[in-house]
Write a protein that holds these residues in place. Structure first.
Motif, PDB file in Angstrom:
ATOM      1  N   LEU A 168     -52.925  34.625 -43.589  1.00  0.00           N
ATOM      2  CA  LEU A 168     -51.399  34.396 -44.089  1.00  0.00           C
ATOM      3  C   LEU A 168     -51.721  34.912 -45.609  1.00  0.00           C
ATOM      4  N   THR A 197     -49.796  38.388 -47.842  1.00  0.00           N
ATOM      5  CA  THR A 197     -49.065  38.213 -49.218  1.00  0.00           C
ATOM      6  C   THR A 197     -49.456  39.548 -50.157  1.00  0.00           C
ATOM      7  N   GLY A 225     -53.168  32.177 -52.766  1.00  0.00           N
ATOM      8  CA  GLY A 225     -53.409  30.951 -52.120  1.00  0.00           C
ATOM      9  C   GLY A 225     -54.119  29.969 -52.947  1.00  0.00           C
ATOM     10  N   GLY A 257     -44.198  33.183 -52.245  1.00  0.00           N
ATOM     11  CA  GLY A 257     -44.833  33.856 -50.998  1.00  0.00           C
ATOM     12  C   GLY A 257     -46.273  33.237 -50.683  1.00  0.00           C
ATOM     13  N   LEU A 301     -49.651  30.626 -50.497  1.00  0.00           N
ATOM     14  CA  LEU A 301     -49.805  29.723 -49.460  1.00  0.00           C
ATOM     15  C   LEU A 301     -50.799  28.672 -50.034  1.00  0.00           C
ATOM     16  N   LEU A 357     -42.410  23.335 -52.402  1.00  0.00           N
ATOM     17  CA  LEU A 357     -43.053  24.169 -51.426  1.00  0.00           C
ATOM     18  C   LEU A 357     -42.141  23.885 -50.131  1.00  0.00           C
ATOM     19  N   ARG A 401     -45.703  27.059 -48.016  1.00  0.00           N
ATOM     20  CA  ARG A 401     -45.536  28.253 -48.645  1.00  0.00           C
ATOM     21  C   ARG A 401     -44.726  28.019 -49.850  1.00  0.00           C
ATOM     22  N   ARG A 402     -44.944  28.725 -50.976  1.00  0.00           N
ATOM     23  CA  ARG A 402     -44.070  28.722 -52.141  1.00  0.00           C
ATOM     24  C   ARG A 402     -42.877  29.784 -51.553  1.00  0.00           C
ATOM     25  N   ARG A 424     -40.074  32.516 -51.793  1.00  0.00           N
ATOM     26  CA  ARG A 424     -40.060  33.758 -52.484  1.00  0.00           C
ATOM     27  C   ARG A 424     -38.978  33.828 -53.491  1.00  0.00           C
TER      28      ARG A 424
END
Length: 221
Positions: A43, A47, A112, A141, A143, A183, A207-208, A210
């Motif tokens: 993942l 990004t 990340g 976006g 992680l 998050l 996930r943050r 977008r």
């Protein structure tokens, strides 16, 4: 640095070689954790921001694994002994001393953050600020993966860890803290105990969003 952090640092400094020998190949016998780590790396690669912090990296074995999985990973740890070991074991990688509450990383810089059992010693009242710091350094976006001990109890359970007091968490409560830090906790894996402690083990991915704005750390205000 708080008193409990002094104890954690001293505790891990005192068990560096033993800890490294016990956990260097740990994920080879932990299929669930290995699968979640691989999913996390995939993942993060998606990004297109490969820069990833292994926060609480210990002897650096997972930092190296993240690099093998295609990420530009570096390790951070409170324990200078652990950092020294990681540098010797993985000389091509970067390792630095740092507190998880004050990461030496710019706002929104990372794709990340991995926190593999590195939040278990944090008292419950201090976790919101710690999680907010992880959110700060993530790009939109980006992680966060957190691995922790879990409990079916309604509240966090304090227990005597061999190095320093630690906590197991109700998974829903911990997911709520992730949401409170801005998050989106979108995946979790909870499985039976893999150690004699008897606690469930949990891995959460968040996930943050977008469209979230970058929050400046207190030190930069």
């Amino acid at each position: 640095m708080t008193e409990h952090q002094d104890g954690i640092r001293a505790g891990y400094d005192g068990v560096v070689e033993l800890y490294a020998s016990m956990f260097a190949d740990r994920l080879e016998t932990r299929p669930f954790g290995r699968a979640m780590l691989s999913t996390f790396a995939e993942l993060v690669r998606g990004t297109e921001n490969l820069r990833t912090a292994d926060a609480g990296c210990g002897p650096g074995h997972l930092t190296a694994m993240l690099c093998d999985l295609g990420l530009d990973a570096f390790g951070l740890d409170l324990s200078p002994g652990m950092v020294d070991h990681a540098r010797r074991a993985h000389p091509a990688l970067r390792f630095d001393e740092a507190r998880m509450e004050a990461l030496p990383v710019g706002d929104g810089a990372l794709g990340g953050v991995l926190a593999h059992y590195s939040m278990i010693h944090t008292p419950p009242g201090e976790l919101p600020a710690l999680l907010a710091e992880q959110a700060r350094v993530l790009a939109p976006g980006g992680l966060l993966m957190v691995s922790l001990f879990a409990t079916d109890a309604p509240e966090p359970v304090r227990f005597d860890h061999k190095v320093a007091p630690a906590y197991s968490w109700p998974v829903d409560r911990f997911a709520g803290l992730l949401a409170g830090a801005g998050l989106d906790p979108f995946a979790r894996l909870v499985h039976d105990p893999a150690s004699e402690r008897g606690f469930l083990e949990a891995h959460l991915l968040a996930r943050r969003p977008r469209d979230s704005s970058v929050r400046v750390s207190p030190a930069e205000r």
